[in-house]
Design a protein around this motif. Structure first.
Motif, PDB file in Angstrom:
ATOM      1  N   THR A 172       0.876  -1.177   0.000  1.00  0.00           N
ATOM      2  CA  THR A 172       0.000   0.000   0.000  1.00  0.00           C
ATOM      3  C   THR A 172       0.905   1.217   0.000  1.00  0.00           C
ATOM      4  OG1 THR A 172      -0.056   0.123   2.383  1.00  0.00           O
ATOM      5  CG2 THR A 172      -1.811  -1.132   1.351  1.00  0.00           C
ATOM      6  N   GLN A 191      -7.432   4.884  -4.185  1.00  0.00           N
ATOM      7  CA  GLN A 191      -8.364   5.482  -3.219  1.00  0.00           C
ATOM      8  C   GLN A 191      -8.246   6.995  -3.379  1.00  0.00           C
ATOM      9  OE1 GLN A 191      -9.979   2.958  -1.261  1.00  0.00           O
ATOM     10  NE2 GLN A 191     -11.442   4.642  -0.960  1.00  0.00           N
ATOM     11  N   ASP A 210     -10.226   9.419  -2.177  1.00  0.00           N
ATOM     12  CA  ASP A 210     -10.403   9.972  -0.829  1.00  0.00           C
ATOM     13  C   ASP A 210     -11.059   8.863  -0.001  1.00  0.00           C
ATOM     14  OD1 ASP A 210     -13.119   9.956  -1.510  1.00  0.00           O
ATOM     15  OD2 ASP A 210     -13.162  12.089  -2.003  1.00  0.00           O
ATOM     16  N   ASP A 211     -11.578   9.184   1.174  1.00  0.00           N
ATOM     17  CA  ASP A 211     -12.135   8.104   2.006  1.00  0.00           C
ATOM     18  C   ASP A 211     -13.434   7.527   1.453  1.00  0.00           C
ATOM     19  OD1 ASP A 211     -13.700  10.285   2.465  1.00  0.00           O
ATOM     20  OD2 ASP A 211     -13.199  10.510   4.593  1.00  0.00           O
ATOM     21  N   HIS A 218     -14.282   7.726  -2.332  1.00  0.00           N
ATOM     22  CA  HIS A 218     -14.262   7.404  -3.769  1.00  0.00           C
ATOM     23  C   HIS A 218     -13.025   6.586  -4.146  1.00  0.00           C
ATOM     24  CE1 HIS A 218     -16.630  11.196  -3.400  1.00  0.00           C
ATOM     25  NE2 HIS A 218     -17.449  10.525  -4.189  1.00  0.00           N
ATOM     26  N   SER A 219     -13.238   5.466  -4.871  1.00  0.00           N
ATOM     27  CA  SER A 219     -12.094   4.653  -5.307  1.00  0.00           C
ATOM     28  C   SER A 219     -12.324   4.100  -6.712  1.00  0.00           C
ATOM     29  CB  SER A 219     -11.857   3.506  -4.325  1.00  0.00           C
ATOM     30  OG  SER A 219     -12.957   2.618  -4.374  1.00  0.00           O
ATOM     31  N   SER A 277     -10.889   0.825  -9.254  1.00  0.00           N
ATOM     32  CA  SER A 277     -10.105  -0.409  -9.309  1.00  0.00           C
ATOM     33  C   SER A 277      -9.716  -0.708 -10.750  1.00  0.00           C
ATOM     34  CB  SER A 277     -10.931  -1.576  -8.764  1.00  0.00           C
ATOM     35  OG  SER A 277     -10.280  -2.795  -9.049  1.00  0.00           O
TER      36      SER A 277
END
Length: 732
Positions: free
Chosen positions: A262, A302, A304-305, A307-308, A310
């Motif tokens: 990470t 990621q 922000d807390d 929106h992500s 993949s």
């Protein structure tokens, strides 16, 4: 010479000055990706990605991050999201001259030129107050490639935190965001999975020991560029990229998906330690038996807390995955109970996965299943190194020359292409045996006369008297066809490979196959420059066979091939042949939304109402290359038809223009015309560039305006051929 962008820029200007000048158009199409890479179209068409980035930027600006820097702005879409969200000051930097000029046009067309300051420079060169007045509260960027770090995001964010961003907010503080710095994306998690994939194996490992009668010795090791060491002089991307959901033949997961690392983009110390950290060892249990071909990698960004995004192969996404091919194991077969071991690091701006080996729990030692290449490349434990050294002592001859030969993945796929080599062997054999009687007769005749006049009864063998047959291979890249020609009797083959390591490899293979020392010649040693490539071996000798490369691995016809064929015809002995003798081009009509989206931005809806399409679409090209027709998402609307014949031996059969009627067998929207070739070495032996074994990819003409068709109708295609440029248009 390295001035690719400049050359591409001039071709683009030439096309603008004279849109009908076909040579300039063809050159521009071939280099357009250097100016605007094709992924720009695919990304801008990815509504999900645009929506999520827009939402994260909007949220940050609303929470008080009102001054924004967009690093690697591309078309300027993220800058415009920030401006629309209400940011007071927006700065955007872009290094590519073409993309910078494009962004200027796009921003002006969206009436935001007053609110966005565009800089044609690297973010690393931005200075305060020279370029921007003060530190910003938000950096937005999408300078991430399939392997996350390959576009230099770590280096640019270290510099941004040190010189361009406000200080980060410490935990627990809840004051105004305007006073603090932050980055979108906030962090990323990188995932991996060990897979079996025949297509990746075919392009990165030579899987055969004998090719059309030529034995490949163990002292020649073939590797793909993705396997180069960290110590190599130039930094090579240590992975390839694939859309794994579309890889021909699919793939099989041999391990569960595992976390590799990470990274927190809002933590300067962590970013700095990333580049200096020693490689970390990872061991992953195997869950399915199979052949270990690659480690496939993707990530979750990621923003922000909340929106992500993949890039997993199971997601509908514009992203490809990073693929680390596994090479240099003594045994690739793995089973449950084994562990796949690897070392992971972030060096030279790249995620590196190295020293991949298999730990067989029964043996308790990974050295039993992997063997080291250069000692300095692997940092195995002492015990493993000792065992490995012992194993090498037992197996290697003291004086055996070892050659590592780095080949492009298309060259490795070519070596694995058995029908190609068998076809050439058969065709060359037929030509040489058809020439032998005539040669033999002439030689025997003069030989008898000499014997009668000298009165000796002694006879040399015909083999000694006969002139050899001269065979010239001018195909591009690494080719063993000259060695195959050398097995066909009294032949003097000439190879045109350029790289020293390729010549050494061919010499070693030649030696292992017990060729007489002087059999194989390297033609470029005999000619002053490449333009003399096709001249005669000696002024009075002519070639029996000349092998030309007609089709590029990308699926296009090689440039200047007809000119090369014209010279070749003058240099053939009577009865000699050019290979291939002729080529038929086939195509079919398809409906493919994928091809449309990979070729042009589809309106303003995809870009959330921003007007970008007309500007970037200037750089679309009518022909999409490097396609895998077998796995391309498309609906065939017709059967394959012959579009064109290119005859290299009898040029009067060629036509520069023809019309082809195509019968529609399914109703739909024609969006593209994929095409491929049948290469005829002679009337019986042909190679199909769309076959499963083919090292060639296919290409497709993508229509500007799709055409609605009904089953039973006929469509007329106009096929024009000028030099190596083929254009296909639909006659209305």
């Amino acid at each position: 010479m390295g001035f690719r962008d400049e050359a591409a820029g001039y071709f683009h200007k030439a096309v603008k000055l004279n849109p009908d000048f076909s040579d300039a158009k063809e050159n521009f199409y071939r280099v357009a990706n250097w100016l605007v890479e094709r992924w720009h179209f695919i990304m801008l068409n990815d509504t999900k990605r645009n929506t999520i980035y827009n939402a994260a930027i909007q949220k940050a600006v609303c929470l008080g991050s009102r001054s924004v820097l967009d690093i690697g702005a591309g078309t300027g879409i993220l800058s415009m999201f920030a401006k629309k969200a209400g940011a007071h000051s927006v700065y955007a930097c872009e290094l590519s001259k073409t993309m910078y000029e494009l962004a200027c046009d796009v921003v002006a067309a969206n009436k935001m030129e007053a609110g966005i300051k565009l800089l044609h420079m690297k973010s690393l060169d931005i200075e305060i107050p020279k370029h921007i007045p003060e530190r910003v509260s938000l950096v937005v960027t999408e300078t991430v490639d399939a392997g996350l770090f390959g576009e230099g995001i770590v280096e640019s964010l270290i510099h941004a935190w040190e010189h361009l961003l406000l200080q980060p907010k410490t935990k627990g503080e809840s004051c105004n965001c305007e006073k603090y710095g932050k980055v979108i994306p906030a962090s990323a998690v990188i995932f991996g999975m060990a897979v079996e994939c025949a297509e990746i194996r075919r392009q990165h490992r030579v899987g055969i020991k004998d090719i059309a009668g030529i034995h490949l010795p163990t002292n020649v090791k073939f590797q793909s560029p993705a396997y180069s060491s960290v110590d190599a002089e130039e930094t090579v991307e240590p992975y390839t990229t694939e859309k794994m959901s579309r890889v021909p033949g699919g793939y099989l997961a041999l391990t569960e998906c595992f976390e590799i690392m990470t990274v927190d983009f809002n933590n300067l110390q962590e970013l700095k330690s990333l580049a200096t950290k020693k490689p970390g060892k990872i061991g992953i249990p195997v869950i399915k038996e199979g052949i270990l071909d690659a480690i496939m990698v993707w990530f979750v960004l990621q923003l922000d807390d909340e929106h992500s995004l993949s890039t997993s192969p199971s997601e509908e996404t514009c992203w490809e995955q990073a693929v680390y091919p596994v090479q240099d194991l003594t045994d690739y077969w793995i089973k449950p109970g084994d562990h796949v071991m690897m070392e992971v690091s972030c060096q030279d701006c790249y995620l590196r996965i190295q020293s991949i080996s298999v730990l067989d729990l029964e043996c308790q030692m990974d050295v039993a299943r992997s063997f080291t290449q250069n000692k300095d490349l692997l940092s195995l434990g002492n015990e493993a190194e000792l065992c490995s050294a012992l194993a090498n002592l037992q197996t290697s001859k003291p004086d055996a020359v070892e050659q590592t030969c780095v080949l492009e993945s298309t060259e490795i796929a070519l070596l694995n292409n058995i029908p190609y080599h068998e076809g050439f062997k058969m065709a060359m054999s037929k030509v040489l045996s058809s020439l032998t009687p005539e040669k033999l007769y002439q030689t025997m005749d003069t030989h008898c006369q000499n014997e009668m006049s000298s009165g000796t009864g002694q006879s040399n063998t015909v083999q000694n008297i006969l002139e050899p047959f001269y065979v010239l291979d001018v195909s591009e890249g690494f080719s063993i066809l000259p060695l195959i020609a050398g097995t066909l009797g009294h032949v003097k083959p000439y190879s045109s490979v350029e790289k020293d390591q390729h010549r050494i490899a061919l010499d070693l293979i030649s030696e292992a196959n017990h060729f007489p020392k002087e059999t194989l010649e390297f033609w470029l040693r005999h000619v002053e420059d490449e333009s003399a490539m096709l001249q005669r071996p000696k002024s009075d000798k002519l070639w029996s066979i000349i092998i030309l490369d007609v089709i590029e691995p990308s699926g296009l016809i090689q440039q200047e091939i007809m000119e090369k064929a014209a010279i070749s015809r003058c240099l053939l002995q009577s009865g000699g042949k050019i290979f291939p003798q002729y080529v038929l081009m086939f195509g079919l009509l398809v409906e493919s939304q994928t091809l449309l989206e990979e070729n042009a931005v589809q309106g303003t809806e995809r870009t959330l109402g921003l007007n970008i399409a007309p500007f970037i679409n200037q750089f679309q090209v009518p022909i999409r290359v490097f396609l895998d027709l077998s796995s391309l998402p498309c609906i065939p609307l017709s059967k394959p038809v012959e579009l064109l014949r290119l005859d290299l031996m009898t040029p009067y059969l060629n036509t520069s223009e023809r019309e082809v009627k195509v019968h529609i067998c399914k109703s739909g929207r024609v969006t593209a015309i994929p095409f491929w070739y049948h290469m005829y070495l002679d009337e019986e032996i042909r190679l199909d560039t769309s076959s499963e074994a083919s090292h060639w990819k296919q290409a497709a003409v993508v229509l500007d305006n799709p055409i609605q068709v009904e089953m039973g109708e006929e469509l007329v295609l106009s096929v024009q051929h000028h030099k190596s440029n083929v254009s296909i248009t639909v006659k209305q």
